[in-house]
Design a protein around this motif. Sequence first.
Motif, mmCIF file in Angstrom:
data_model
loop_
_atom_site.group_PDB
_atom_site.id
_atom_site.type_symbol
_atom_site.label_atom_id
_atom_site.label_comp_id
_atom_site.label_asym_id
_atom_site.label_seq_id
_atom_site.Cartn_x
_atom_site.Cartn_y
_atom_site.Cartn_z
ATOM 1 N N SER A 123 0.803 -1.122 0.194
ATOM 2 C CA SER A 123 0.155 -0.462 0.178
ATOM 3 C C SER A 123 0.723 1.280 0.009
ATOM 4 C CB SER A 123 -1.181 -0.321 1.272
ATOM 5 O OG SER A 123 -1.651 1.224 1.301
ATOM 6 N N SER A 124 2.228 1.170 0.869
ATOM 7 C CA SER A 124 2.713 2.580 0.462
ATOM 8 C C SER A 124 3.707 2.738 -0.149
ATOM 9 C CB SER A 124 3.728 1.977 1.871
ATOM 10 O OG SER A 124 3.695 1.779 2.686
ATOM 11 N N LYS A 143 2.164 2.052 -3.387
ATOM 12 C CA LYS A 143 1.398 2.655 -4.525
ATOM 13 C C LYS A 143 0.417 4.169 -4.178
ATOM 14 C CE LYS A 143 1.042 -0.952 -7.589
ATOM 15 N NZ LYS A 143 1.232 -0.823 -8.407
ATOM 16 N N SER A 144 0.769 4.587 -2.992
ATOM 17 C CA SER A 144 0.518 5.908 -2.593
ATOM 18 C C SER A 144 1.973 6.817 -3.188
ATOM 19 C CB SER A 144 0.192 5.635 -0.496
ATOM 20 O OG SER A 144 1.375 5.256 -0.069
ATOM 21 N N PRO A 187 -5.778 4.915 2.038
ATOM 22 C CA PRO A 187 -4.635 3.261 1.868
ATOM 23 C C PRO A 187 -4.818 2.659 3.264
ATOM 24 C CG PRO A 187 -3.534 5.435 0.520
ATOM 25 C CD PRO A 187 -5.569 5.872 1.731
ATOM 26 N N TYR A 188 -4.429 3.331 4.122
ATOM 27 C CA TYR A 188 -4.126 2.714 5.784
ATOM 28 C C TYR A 188 -5.576 1.219 6.460
ATOM 29 C CZ TYR A 188 0.344 5.299 5.362
ATOM 30 O OH TYR A 188 0.977 5.858 5.069
ATOM 31 N N THR A 247 -5.268 -1.763 4.058
ATOM 32 C CA THR A 247 -4.588 -2.743 4.626
ATOM 33 C C THR A 247 -5.143 -2.887 5.749
ATOM 34 O OG1 THR A 247 -3.022 -1.165 3.420
ATOM 35 C CG2 THR A 247 -2.754 -2.587 5.243
ATOM 36 N N TYR A 288 -8.391 -0.959 -3.687
ATOM 37 C CA TYR A 288 -7.045 -0.808 -3.294
ATOM 38 C C TYR A 288 -7.101 0.059 -5.268
ATOM 39 C CZ TYR A 288 -4.382 -3.320 0.002
ATOM 40 O OH TYR A 288 -3.904 -3.837 1.054
ATOM 41 N N ALA A 315 -7.920 3.071 -4.025
ATOM 42 C CA ALA A 315 -6.874 4.302 -3.377
ATOM 43 C C ALA A 315 -5.587 4.665 -3.684
ATOM 44 C CB ALA A 315 -6.016 3.278 -1.761
ATOM 45 N N GLU A 316 -5.337 4.087 -4.790
ATOM 46 C CA GLU A 316 -3.990 4.651 -5.484
ATOM 47 C C GLU A 316 -4.395 5.959 -7.256
ATOM 48 O OE1 GLU A 316 -3.293 1.184 -8.536
ATOM 49 O OE2 GLU A 316 -3.129 -0.054 -6.484
ATOM 50 N N TYR A 373 -7.327 8.762 -4.113
ATOM 51 C CA TYR A 373 -6.925 9.210 -2.713
ATOM 52 C C TYR A 373 -5.223 8.755 -2.261
ATOM 53 C CZ TYR A 373 -11.361 8.620 -1.825
ATOM 54 O OH TYR A 373 -12.538 9.336 -1.753
ATOM 55 N N LYS A 374 -4.178 9.490 -3.665
ATOM 56 C CA LYS A 374 -3.193 9.485 -3.784
ATOM 57 C C LYS A 374 -2.938 11.341 -3.167
ATOM 58 C CE LYS A 374 0.574 7.548 -6.260
ATOM 59 N NZ LYS A 374 0.951 7.248 -7.653
#
Length: 483
Positions: free
Chosen positions: A57-58, A60-61, A398-399, A402, A472, A475-476, A479-480
């Motif tokens: 996740s980190s 991708k962000s 994103p968190y 996860t 996901y 989030a990518e 919300y990045k």
Amino acid sequence: MIAVLDILQSIPVLSFLPPVVLAMVALVPGHQLGIEMGVILLIFTGQVWNLAFSFYSSLKSIPREMLEASRIYRYSAWQRFWQLEMPNAAIGLVWNSIVSVANGWFALMACEMFTMGTRNFQLPGLGSYLQTAADSGDMRTLAAGLAVVILIVVATDQLCWRPLIAWSDKFKFEQVESADRVQSPVLELLRRSSLLTGLPGRAWTRIEEPIYRRMSLTKDCRIVQPLDQDQLRGKGSAGLWFLAVAAIAIVGWGAVQAILMLRTVTWPDLHLLLAGAGATFLRVNSALLISAAWTIPVGVAIGFSPRLARFVQPVAQVLASIPATAFYPILLIGLVKIGGGLGIGSMALMLLGTQWYILFNVIAGAMSIPSDLREVSSLFHFTHWQRWTRLILPGIFPYLITGMVTASGGAWNASVFAEYSHVQGHTLQTIGLGAQIDAATDNGRFPIVLLATIFISLMVVTMNRLVWRRLYRLAETRYKLEG
């Protein structure tokens, strides 16, 4: 890979137990070392997956402009990993490491003392000590064991986790330094030591400079390529083809062995497993929703207030690390006396095995929101609703995803403890896949364990395809954090 990781983290520990223990015992026959290695490997399978999801996740962000800057300055893959990817993932990895250790304590009782067919395995340790005390109903011994666990957790928090949390705060992606930061006396002591700060830095500089100088001569560092070029790399690689062929061969061999084992499963067994799959699926998702309902606001409050986190985080870590299975028999006896039964008790234990994943990930997400964005929301007088919808929820999204994915796996793992229990010489169970896996492990019916694991894998893959993959992707993209 995400689907594979989701399956692996959702398969209960007891599904891994028979093959892992038998393999380790065969590897070191007639010696306790084989069982010890098997137990360590089983605890590892309960700890590693949320760390992998957090790092994914980190990655991708990471803001696109930071990736472009690393290409412009011709960073090698090694430099990009240590100077961009790891710093961006530091906060999430630290908090998920706390969850992993807590989950290791949770699984300790099942791994240090278990029955497999006609054989009983028991290793020296706190897990088997607590399990023996719980089975015998010795409250004084159980309280003493829990007190030791609490002392270990508190000492670990002050000597390890608190310094790491304070240290990782410097990796927050922000342009204005926060006025209120996490403090750690141990970290301050280490920073003030000229011996500990000077010698490792000089030694590391002498090691890394020749490595970076040699890497700067490679093709990747001499030619700046666009970001999308990474998607074209690796196609047709001989190593990848070899790994693919080896994986297909292993999967094929495993499929043949599985078919031979499943031939002994009867129709009544299959019908019971299908009913159990539906019941456990409902329990897992109910526990997930109930956990998210209270952990999101509490996690945001803790993440936004280092002063509150200083007091609440150790308490939450202690509660997360105490094996719920130690006092679960007491809870179960109370529920039976009031007429609640194992159905309510199973939900309670699933919540204890689920909520901490979401809570610690939400705390990490709230702490990673830049301080300048929080100050801007105050300057523009955001309402409470605007603050949540335009700053907090997008910032922790994103968190949160996860945490939800790993919490789902934690709930599936907890099902083997929640749906089947030995209490004072009596065996209590409710309908569910976890109960079927536990009972089949006790009776040595490994085909039932295998089929129940297959059902869990199918449901996890379906949820991954329909829900988690789409979230996901959201989030990518949406919300990045971008500059």
